[in-house]
Design an enzyme around this catalytic site. Structure first.
Site, short mmCIF file in Angstrom:
data_model
loop_
_atom_site.label_atom_id
_atom_site.label_comp_id
_atom_site.label_asym_id
_atom_site.label_seq_id
_atom_site.Cartn_x
_atom_site.Cartn_y
_atom_site.Cartn_z
N GLN A 47 0.79 -1.22 0.00
CA GLN A 47 0.00 0.00 0.00
C GLN A 47 0.83 1.28 0.00
OE1 GLN A 47 -2.66 -1.87 3.24
NE2 GLN A 47 -3.98 -0.36 2.29
N ARG A 104 4.20 -0.47 13.04
CA ARG A 104 3.84 -1.76 12.45
C ARG A 104 3.87 -1.63 10.93
NH1 ARG A 104 -1.63 -4.29 11.22
NH2 ARG A 104 -0.98 -6.34 10.49
N HIS A 149 0.93 -9.44 4.40
CA HIS A 149 -0.21 -8.53 4.47
C HIS A 149 -0.89 -8.51 3.08
CE1 HIS A 149 -1.94 -4.82 6.66
NE2 HIS A 149 -2.65 -4.95 5.55
N ASN A 194 -1.61 -11.14 8.21
CA ASN A 194 -2.59 -10.10 8.52
C ASN A 194 -3.95 -10.44 7.91
OD1 ASN A 194 -3.22 -7.10 9.30
ND2 ASN A 194 -3.96 -7.32 7.21
N GLU A 195 -4.98 -10.41 8.74
CA GLU A 195 -6.37 -10.57 8.30
C GLU A 195 -6.59 -11.73 7.33
OE1 GLU A 195 -8.11 -6.93 6.92
OE2 GLU A 195 -8.03 -6.00 8.90
N ASN A 335 -7.60 -6.06 14.39
CA ASN A 335 -7.89 -4.88 13.58
C ASN A 335 -9.36 -4.55 13.76
OD1 ASN A 335 -5.27 -5.08 12.70
ND2 ASN A 335 -5.77 -5.75 10.63
N TYR A 337 -12.45 -1.81 13.56
CA TYR A 337 -12.92 -0.56 12.98
C TYR A 337 -14.40 -0.30 13.23
CZ TYR A 337 -8.66 -0.48 10.03
OH TYR A 337 -7.36 -0.44 9.56
N GLU A 408 -4.78 -2.41 14.30
CA GLU A 408 -5.31 -1.37 13.40
C GLU A 408 -6.60 -0.82 13.99
OE1 GLU A 408 -5.89 -2.45 9.28
OE2 GLU A 408 -3.98 -3.55 9.20
N TRP A 454 -4.38 3.00 12.04
CA TRP A 454 -4.30 2.88 10.59
C TRP A 454 -4.79 4.20 10.01
CZ3 TRP A 454 -2.15 -0.57 7.31
CH2 TRP A 454 -2.37 -0.34 5.94
N GLU A 461 -5.66 2.07 -0.94
CA GLU A 461 -6.55 1.32 -0.07
C GLU A 461 -7.25 0.18 -0.83
OE1 GLU A 461 -6.97 1.15 3.05
OE2 GLU A 461 -5.80 2.87 3.74
N TRP A 462 -6.44 -0.77 -1.30
CA TRP A 462 -6.94 -1.98 -1.93
C TRP A 462 -7.97 -1.68 -3.02
CZ3 TRP A 462 -3.19 -5.01 -0.86
CH2 TRP A 462 -2.60 -5.01 0.41
N PHE A 470 -7.15 7.15 4.98
CA PHE A 470 -7.11 6.80 6.40
C PHE A 470 -5.96 7.48 7.13
CE2 PHE A 470 -9.76 3.21 5.10
CZ PHE A 470 -10.48 2.87 6.24
#
Length: 515
Positions: A47, A104, A149, A194-195, A335, A337, A408, A454, A461-462, A470
């Site tokens: 990213q 991180r 990630h 990650n995730e 993470n 949100y 995050e 984050w 952002e993907w 962000f």
């Protein structure tokens, strides 16, 4: 022109006064944060780095995917992104100015092992991350490193189908060991993956992420099987984590003195209605969204809420697999949100195509036309601060209060003019509210050891590309200039007050102060 500039500056200073007013520890019980608590910011290699084919890096799955027309919302890609590959020193200066004690970030697998285990280690990639780690340590900022990630070498997808093949476990173990050897003398916090819950869901259930595999009605893909492949991919993710963790704990941990864990996306879910069916839907959803990955790692098998539904489609852990799983983990990364509603679709009717597969629940952010919290620039991200405390307490109770890090937490802001974006008072309110929720969990005994925002920078952002921001720092993607937002000043002031409070609490009392 001078008058206009003066007006903008005055407005910014007024907003800055407002922002700093939010940060006071008088409104947050900052005494809950011990001196060892990590406060930081977060990024990921794909990213922010850019330089997508420089330094002998190979193409990653996301390099390929983001160049497919129609995949990214604004038609952009991450070929340059924030150009962190060349500007990392400037970005580390920004971190130091904030006053964070940890950062991180993730390592690009494609930059370190361009061909996976089928080719040599790329010494230029090793050198790049050594420079980042050394610069962080020099500034007193602890590296908190994620091995994977989302992005993996496209080579592994082409050779054997990446996460759908058991071979990925060998590749991930090899990659992890290369990183432990190269960086472990300075890195004390490792994240394996990650995730994975999002990566598997989007990659193999609805097809939104690479490799874009799914089947109807879960998504519209040319290849895939949404009823089978997510379970295969997740099984290999779990055992890849176990492989890397076993290597670290048997070969490196004693000498290097670090810890290792995994990071999950932690949506909280509320029942759509106060009925037994919807409350059960919440429990099923939490099992399928997070316990699917953590139960095998911590307890050695899949959660019962899943096995009752999925049955023989769930892969089996062999005795050898279970030996590796005994390495477990040292911490859970969360993470967090937002929160959504879960509506039962197992015992009651839901609209066709909304049952979210084997969960048999409809997940939504609205009830009777009213959102669960204030909407943000990401469709499924609402402002629901209570979700932080509830998700942390769910982990605390289900996993025996295994140490946790909030890896995050951040606010999604629609891209716009610089003047609009840097005056991000909504982000400040969001962060303050979520920190207050985290403090409630700490007060209730949750063993949380760090909090990361984050993100440090606006970045790629993907699927949203650059249409969503962000960052604590605004990035002009034409000039790549960084500008601190109000939230950066808020975080700086907040950390300053936390440190002052921690310093005061460490000061020994004089004999007369005991009376």
């Amino acid at each position: 022109m001078k008058k206009a500039c003066f007006t903008v500056c005055v407005c910014f200073l007024q907003l800055l006064d407002l922002a700093l007013g939010f940060s006071s520890c008088e409104h947050l019980d900052c005494s809950q944060f011990p001196p060892s608590f990590l406060f930081g910011t977060t990024t990921s290699s794909f990213q922010v780095e850019g330089a997508y084919l420089e330094g002998n890096k190979s193409l990653s799955n996301w390099d390929v995917f983001s160049h497919i027309p129609g995949k990214i919302k604004d038609g952009s890609n991450a070929d340059v992104a924030d150009n962190h590959y060349y500007l990392f020193k400037e970005d580390i200066e920004s971190m130091q100015s904030l006053g964070v004690n940890s950062y991180r970030f993730s390592i690009s697998w494609s930059r370190v092992l361009p061909k996976g285990r089928f080719g040599p280690v790329n010494l230029e990639g090793i050198d790049f991350y050594n420079k980042i780690i050394d610069a962080l340590v020099l500034k007193g900022i602890q590296p908190f490193v994620t091995l994977n990630h989302n992005d993996i070498p496209q080579e592994l997808e082409d050779r054997y189908g990446s996460w759908l093949s058991e071979q990925i476990r060998l590749d991930f173990g090899h990659y992890a060991e290369v990183c432990f050897k190269a960086f472990g003398n300075r890195v004390k916090h490792w994240v394996t993956i990650n995730e994975p819950n999002m990566m598997v869901e989007y990659g193999y259930f609805n097809g939104g992420y690479p490799p874009g595999r799914c089947s109807y009605p879960s998504g519209n893909c040319t290849d895939g099987d949404s009823a089978v492949e997510p379970y295969l991919a997740a099984h290999n993710v779990i055992l890849s984590h176990a492989t890397a963790t076993h290597i670290y704990k048997t070969k490196f941990q004693k000498k290097q003195g670090g810890v290792i864990g995994i990071v999950l996306a932690g949506y909280w879910f509320e029942p759509f209605s106060d009925t037994p069916a919807d409350r059960l839907a919440v429990q099923r959803t939490l099992a399928f969204k997070t316990a699917w990955y953590l139960d095998p790692i911590i307890y050695g098998n899949y959660p019962p809420e899943m096995t009752q539904i999925v049955g023989e489609r769930l892969p089996i852990f062999t005795p050898e697999d279970k030996k590796k799983l005994r390495a477990k983990l040292d911490f859970i990364g969360l993470n967090q949100y937002t929160a959504l509603y879960a509506k039962d679709c197992m015992f009651s009717l839901c609209a066709p195509g909304t049952a979210n597969g084997d969960i048999h629940a409809h997940l939504t952010g609205e009830r009777d036309g009213i959102p669960i919290g204030d909407p943000t620039a990401v469709e499924t991200f609402y402002v629901v601060p209570s979700g932080m405390e509830r998700m942390v307490m769910y982990y605390k109770e289900r996993y025996n209060n295994t140490p946790m890090f909030i890896t995050e937490n951040g606010y999604a802001q629609k891209s716009g003019s610089m003047g609009e974006v840097i005056n991000d008072t909504n982000r400040i309110k969001y962060l303050q509210a979520y920190l207050a929720s985290l403090i409630r969990a700490l007060r209730n005994g949750a063993d949380v050891r760090g909090y990361f925002i984050w993100s440090l920078l606006d970045n790629f952002e993907w699927l949203y590309g650059y249409s969503v921001r962000f960052g604590l720092y605004y990035v002009d993607f034409d000039t790549l200039q960084r500008t601190p937002k109000l939230s950066a000043e808020w975080y700086k002031e907040f950390l300053s007050k936390v440190k002052a409070l921690q310093k005061k609490s460490r000061k020994p009392k004089m004999w007369y102060q005991a009376f």
